[in-house]
Design an enzyme around this catalytic site. Sequence first.
Site, short mmCIF file in Angstrom:
data_model
loop_
_atom_site.label_atom_id
_atom_site.label_comp_id
_atom_site.label_asym_id
_atom_site.label_seq_id
_atom_site.Cartn_x
_atom_site.Cartn_y
_atom_site.Cartn_z
N GLU A 50 0.86 -1.18 0.00
CA GLU A 50 0.00 0.00 0.00
C GLU A 50 0.89 1.23 0.00
OE1 GLU A 50 -2.78 0.47 3.25
OE2 GLU A 50 -3.77 2.09 2.15
N CYS A 245 -6.58 0.91 2.75
CA CYS A 245 -7.56 2.00 2.75
C CYS A 245 -7.39 2.92 1.55
CB CYS A 245 -7.45 2.82 4.02
SG CYS A 245 -8.00 1.93 5.47
N ASN A 376 -12.00 -3.02 0.17
CA ASN A 376 -10.93 -3.32 1.13
C ASN A 376 -11.52 -3.70 2.48
OD1 ASN A 376 -8.34 -3.43 2.41
ND2 ASN A 376 -8.73 -1.39 3.20
N GLU A 377 -11.56 -2.75 3.39
CA GLU A 377 -12.01 -3.08 4.76
C GLU A 377 -13.43 -2.61 4.95
OE1 GLU A 377 -9.50 -1.42 7.86
OE2 GLU A 377 -8.42 -3.30 7.96
O1 AHR Z 1 -2.19 -1.43 6.77
C1 AHR Z 1 -2.64 -0.17 7.12
C2 AHR Z 1 -4.15 -0.05 7.04
O2 AHR Z 1 -4.75 -0.92 7.95
C3 AHR Z 1 -4.76 -0.46 5.74
O3 AHR Z 1 -4.75 0.56 4.83
C4 AHR Z 1 -6.17 -0.79 6.12
O4 AHR Z 1 -6.74 -1.73 5.27
C5 AHR Z 1 -6.06 -1.23 7.55
O5 AHR Z 1 -6.95 -0.57 8.36
#
Ligand code: AHR
Length: 659
Positions: A50, A245, A376-377
């Site tokens: 990321e 994120c 993603n989350e």
């Molecule tokens: O790894 C850091 C963050 O942690 C990522 O962007 C997210 O997916 C999670 O909350």
Amino acid sequence: MKTYRIVTAFLLLTGVYASPLAAQQPLNFTIKANEIKARVSPHMWGIFFEDINLSADGGIYAELVKNRSFEFSSPLMGWSIPKDVAGNGRVLIVNRQADHPANPRFARITVPGTRSFALVNEGFRGMGIKAGEQYNFSLYARQQGSTAVKVTATLLDENGNAIGSTTLTPEGSSWQQYKGSFTATATVPKAKLQVQYSGPGIIDADMISLFPQHTWKERPNGLRADLVQLLADLHPGFLRFPGGCIVEGKELSNRYQWKKTVGDVNERTLIMNRWNNEFAHRATPDYFQSFGLGFFEYFQLAEDIGATPLPILNCGMACQYNSGEVVAVDELDPYIQDALDLIEFANGDVHTTWGALRAKMGHPAPFNLQMLGVGNEQWGPQYVERYTIFAKAIKSRYPAIQLVNSLGPGPSGDQFNFLNDTLRKLHADILDEHYYSSPEWFLKNAARYDTYDRHGPKIFAGEYAAHTREAVEGANKNTWQCALAEAAFMTGLERNADVVAMASYAPLLAHVDGWQWAPDLIWFDNLRAYGTPNYYVQKLYANNKGSEVVPILKDNSIISGQDSVYASAVLDQVMGELVVKLVNTSAATKPVTLAVQGVKPGAKGQLVTLQHHQLQGLNSLDQPTNISPVTQNIDIKGKTIQTNMAPWSFYVIRAKINK
Ligand code: AHR
């Protein structure tokens, strides 16, 4: 006895190991090497990339100029005008939205008479420059009228001394790219680039760039070779990208849109990096995404390091920790089209629209995309609603593509349970679990997957890391304690390889002067990089993956914390070897006897140990391998392997097997 207890308590409290404690009874383990329990996925141990902590711009993407196209919210951020060279020239930032919407701004520099004017770029926390290496400068430029303003790019060391320079003479009034190279005369961790314009005249300049000639695979304008090498050494099974994120964006307008990250670099629209202002204690106002590292480069990186690509796409939802903005369900089509087009970009024939772009970018062969993440989350019914529409559209066109689903940000609780139940009923392919938790949590949960449904969706432990502090506030360090807890936990992932198909530590990379989130797997500055103890844990698992899980038992039970020891075993059919992983999380030496059943180990084996005498031990830029694996040969007598596990240690034992 009382003294012994006090000493033990002191050692455990301080995390300092002084000398082996009282001799322990040997632990007798049995390995049933002819009882195959599960096949290990070839993708099992992968990496999560990321653009956080200056991982891409300022990190693995080797561009040295920050804000090269003047598109940051403040157009001259990163640039300064030195008074002594500036003369009485001036710079004007011009915005030509209609002509060039992807990259609208450029700098117009006016230099009266024969004087000169300069702009100095500070780089991403400086520019890391190495003596004797070649640097490639380039810019797009056009002269206004018949003037012939010269452009001189000079690298300056921390005292303002020149350490390399090149001069270009742009001609004519049409935009054109100009290039020049030079060899640096000094190694400087925080150099600057002065771009001097010598008059008289007016010149327009854009995409002002400086790259090292030496990059990964020597690709022009490529990636930092040392960082990619650290990734390649992991032999990762997959590369998840671009996050995280960052996929979601704080708002939908800030989401990751892959189509804006491919094609000519000059046409990729820069946006603010969502980690720019996420944490007040680590504000990074100069953090943007140039997308010089875009989806083509991610696919190429995956291919280079032998990892299967795993892109994660926005599913019409922005980060639920931030705005939680969602696109209306009846306006989801462009998002779904992005997913379908991405599959075509990765796998399509060169005669398809997106396959043709891939070919034009230099890769006619498909990238063999097999998996795609939807969101993603994300959490809640709004995710299920959107995922269902995505899944229907993708599966009807590309039934072989495996979809990765979010199970939310945590591994338990209402949000997790709702998605876990619902997505299992929907026969999801792969469920993405995330856990950032204490080392104790990792130890307690090492047997988490032993009780999972063996016939349901596969699990992707998509983001995890042991954190000594709950909040992501900067106190979290990549301690040996965290790495050891992860090693223990990973025995449970490996043992349950029929359920857990993939796993990746997160985040991957962090610049020591520009991070937002810690801990991270690999740390770097402008010139150096090192793997944390956690990196070596990942490396030992990935490089000793094996192909089939076999039971390793104590008193007929799995070994997951009894006597503070954790264990798993696999066969490596390619090498014809038995591979055993043992983790001792106590301050005591643990004598272990492994009785191998079903196969006969060879007389010589290999033992790799990762250990440290302080739980708070760390690696660093100055001591990059303070905690790192040590390999030795061992003798094996008959069908018994014996070892004395050092306190706080992770052992990998390899033995040839004769059936
Ligand atoms: O790894 C850091 C963050 O942690 C990522 O962007 C997210 O997916 C999670 O909350």
